[in-house]
Design a protein around this motif. Structure first.
Motif, mmCIF file in Angstrom:
data_model
loop_
_atom_site.group_PDB
_atom_site.id
_atom_site.type_symbol
_atom_site.label_atom_id
_atom_site.label_comp_id
_atom_site.label_asym_id
_atom_site.label_seq_id
_atom_site.Cartn_x
_atom_site.Cartn_y
_atom_site.Cartn_z
ATOM 1 N N ALA A 29 0.839 -1.202 0.000
ATOM 2 C CA ALA A 29 0.000 0.000 0.000
ATOM 3 C C ALA A 29 0.872 1.249 0.000
ATOM 4 O O ALA A 29 1.871 1.313 0.720
ATOM 5 C CB ALA A 29 -0.911 -0.009 1.219
ATOM 6 N N PRO A 30 0.500 2.258 -0.781
ATOM 7 C CA PRO A 30 1.283 3.497 -0.804
ATOM 8 C C PRO A 30 0.997 4.370 0.426
ATOM 9 O O PRO A 30 -0.025 4.202 1.095
ATOM 10 C CB PRO A 30 0.801 4.199 -2.089
ATOM 11 N N PRO A 31 1.902 5.310 0.715
ATOM 12 C CA PRO A 31 1.684 6.224 1.842
ATOM 13 C C PRO A 31 0.345 6.947 1.729
ATOM 14 O O PRO A 31 -0.130 7.221 0.626
ATOM 15 C CB PRO A 31 2.839 7.223 1.726
ATOM 16 N N ARG A 32 -0.235 7.231 2.865
ATOM 17 C CA ARG A 32 -1.490 7.969 3.003
ATOM 18 C C ARG A 32 -2.691 7.274 2.402
ATOM 19 O O ARG A 32 -3.764 7.862 2.306
ATOM 20 C CB ARG A 32 -1.344 9.401 2.460
ATOM 21 N N SER A 33 -2.552 6.026 1.977
ATOM 22 C CA SER A 33 -3.709 5.294 1.457
ATOM 23 C C SER A 33 -4.531 4.769 2.628
ATOM 24 O O SER A 33 -4.070 4.718 3.768
ATOM 25 C CB SER A 33 -3.262 4.142 0.555
ATOM 26 N N GLU A 34 -5.746 4.362 2.338
ATOM 27 C CA GLU A 34 -6.651 3.888 3.385
ATOM 28 C C GLU A 34 -6.069 2.704 4.148
ATOM 29 O O GLU A 34 -6.210 2.600 5.361
ATOM 30 C CB GLU A 34 -7.994 3.495 2.754
ATOM 31 N N GLY A 35 -5.371 1.813 3.433
ATOM 32 C CA GLY A 35 -4.771 0.652 4.077
ATOM 33 C C GLY A 35 -3.659 1.002 5.037
ATOM 34 O O GLY A 35 -3.290 0.209 5.897
ATOM 35 N N VAL A 36 -3.114 2.212 4.908
ATOM 36 C CA VAL A 36 -2.046 2.672 5.790
ATOM 37 C C VAL A 36 -2.625 3.492 6.940
ATOM 38 O O VAL A 36 -2.309 3.265 8.106
ATOM 39 C CB VAL A 36 -1.001 3.498 5.006
ATOM 40 N N THR A 37 -3.488 4.446 6.630
ATOM 41 C CA THR A 37 -4.010 5.348 7.668
ATOM 42 C C THR A 37 -4.848 4.615 8.710
ATOM 43 O O THR A 37 -4.998 5.103 9.826
ATOM 44 C CB THR A 37 -4.832 6.498 7.050
ATOM 45 N N ALA A 38 -5.339 3.444 8.363
ATOM 46 C CA ALA A 38 -6.078 2.654 9.356
ATOM 47 C C ALA A 38 -5.169 2.233 10.509
ATOM 48 O O ALA A 38 -5.629 2.028 11.636
ATOM 49 C CB ALA A 38 -6.681 1.413 8.691
ATOM 50 N N PHE A 39 -3.854 2.133 10.234
ATOM 51 C CA PHE A 39 -2.892 1.702 11.256
ATOM 52 C C PHE A 39 -1.964 2.826 11.705
ATOM 53 O O PHE A 39 -1.403 2.778 12.793
ATOM 54 C CB PHE A 39 -2.060 0.531 10.733
ATOM 55 N N ASN A 40 -1.746 3.809 10.840
ATOM 56 C CA ASN A 40 -0.873 4.934 11.171
ATOM 57 C C ASN A 40 -1.559 6.214 10.692
ATOM 58 O O ASN A 40 -1.551 6.504 9.498
ATOM 59 C CB ASN A 40 0.489 4.772 10.495
ATOM 60 N N PRO A 41 -2.163 6.966 11.601
ATOM 61 C CA PRO A 41 -2.889 8.180 11.206
ATOM 62 C C PRO A 41 -2.049 9.171 10.415
ATOM 63 O O PRO A 41 -2.577 9.955 9.633
ATOM 64 C CB PRO A 41 -3.334 8.786 12.541
ATOM 65 N N ALA A 42 -0.721 9.144 10.573
ATOM 66 C CA ALA A 42 0.159 10.027 9.804
ATOM 67 C C ALA A 42 0.236 9.602 8.342
ATOM 68 O O ALA A 42 0.702 10.361 7.495
ATOM 69 C CB ALA A 42 1.559 10.048 10.415
ATOM 70 N N GLY A 43 -0.188 8.374 8.046
ATOM 71 C CA GLY A 43 -0.176 7.878 6.678
ATOM 72 C C GLY A 43 1.175 7.414 6.188
ATOM 73 O O GLY A 43 1.345 7.107 5.015
ATOM 74 N N LYS A 44 2.167 7.352 7.084
ATOM 75 C CA LYS A 44 3.522 6.966 6.668
ATOM 76 C C LYS A 44 3.690 5.446 6.670
ATOM 77 O O LYS A 44 3.089 4.742 7.473
ATOM 78 C CB LYS A 44 4.556 7.593 7.602
ATOM 79 N N VAL A 45 4.537 4.988 5.764
ATOM 80 C CA VAL A 45 4.922 3.584 5.705
ATOM 81 C C VAL A 45 6.404 3.514 6.041
ATOM 82 O O VAL A 45 7.131 4.501 5.865
ATOM 83 C CB VAL A 45 4.635 2.971 4.316
ATOM 84 N N PRO A 46 6.844 2.372 6.562
ATOM 85 C CA PRO A 46 6.125 1.108 6.704
ATOM 86 C C PRO A 46 5.356 1.026 8.017
ATOM 87 O O PRO A 46 5.569 1.796 8.946
ATOM 88 C CB PRO A 46 7.259 0.083 6.717
ATOM 89 N N VAL A 47 4.480 0.018 8.027
ATOM 90 C CA VAL A 47 3.810 -0.412 9.246
ATOM 91 C C VAL A 47 4.010 -1.918 9.330
ATOM 92 O O VAL A 47 3.832 -2.623 8.338
ATOM 93 C CB VAL A 47 2.303 -0.088 9.229
ATOM 94 N N LEU A 48 4.421 -2.388 10.483
ATOM 95 C CA LEU A 48 4.515 -3.823 10.739
ATOM 96 C C LEU A 48 3.376 -4.170 11.674
ATOM 97 O O LEU A 48 3.187 -3.508 12.693
ATOM 98 C CB LEU A 48 5.851 -4.187 11.396
#
Length: 195
Positions: free
Chosen positions: A31-50
């Motif tokens: 998932a790219p930064p700030r996409s829905e799949g990212v912001t669900a886990f990191n409100p800042a929208g930054k990747v990565p998320v483990l």
């Protein structure tokens, strides 16, 4: 089972490579930064998320050091002088390499156009070149940054080296060029970059 969220052309590459080096199973969600799949886990929208056991962990350095500590590989034991040296190198790379590259990226495409200052990139390139000279004096003897053992800073440095080349930040130190060429040949690195 781990889940890594983030594209391979981001700092998520560091986490993917670490997991390949550790030879542990994981799922990759590019998932790219700030996409829905990212912001669900990191409100800042930054990747990565483990994601581990439903718990998200953010920040590539925190993630790879956590994985190294948990699996007892690619790191020195906490509380040792070797670990202090390792952590010092990690901080140096984040302050001198990653920060310069991220600031250049922000002024290239991240910030709103009216806030970008293209001229800052000349200063950042100068600092990046100077930092390479300092790094070469800190490198150990052997194939890795600290000598004979690959550690977390090797992943950060190689990622920053690749990022630098893509951003047209020259690698001016021959020893660093040779090091990066060696690291890019690692089977785990090649598997991670193929994602």
């Amino acid at each position: 089972m781990y889940t890594v969220i983030g594209t391979v052309n981001s700092r998520a590459a560091r986490v993917l490579w670490m997991l390949e080096e550790l030879e542990v199973p994981f799922e990759h969600v590019p998932a790219p930064p700030r996409s829905e799949g990212v912001t669900a886990f990191n409100p800042a929208g930054k990747v990565p998320v483990l994601i581990e056991d439903g718990t998200p962990i953010t920040d590539s350095t925190a993630i790879i050091q956590y994985l190294a500590d948990k699996h007892g590989k690619l790191t020195h034991r906490a509380g040792t002088l070797d670990r202090a040296r390792q952590d010092s190198l990690t901080q140096f790379l984040l302050d001198e390499f990653d920060a310069a590259l991220w600031m250049a990226a922000r002024h290239s495409f991240v910030l709103p156009e009216e806030l970008r200052h293209a001229a800052i990139k000349n200063t950042l390139r100068w600092e990046f070149e100077r930092s390479q000279k300092t790094l070469v004096h800190r490198m150990g003897e052997g194939p890795f940054l600290m000598g004979e053992v690959m550690t977390v800073p090797d992943i950060i440095l190689t990622h920053c080296g690749n990022w630098a080349l893509g951003a047209k930040f020259p690698i001016v130190e021959h020893r660093l060029t040779s090091y990066l060429e060696r690291m890019r040949k690692r089977p785990a690195y090649l598997r991670a970059m193929a994602r």
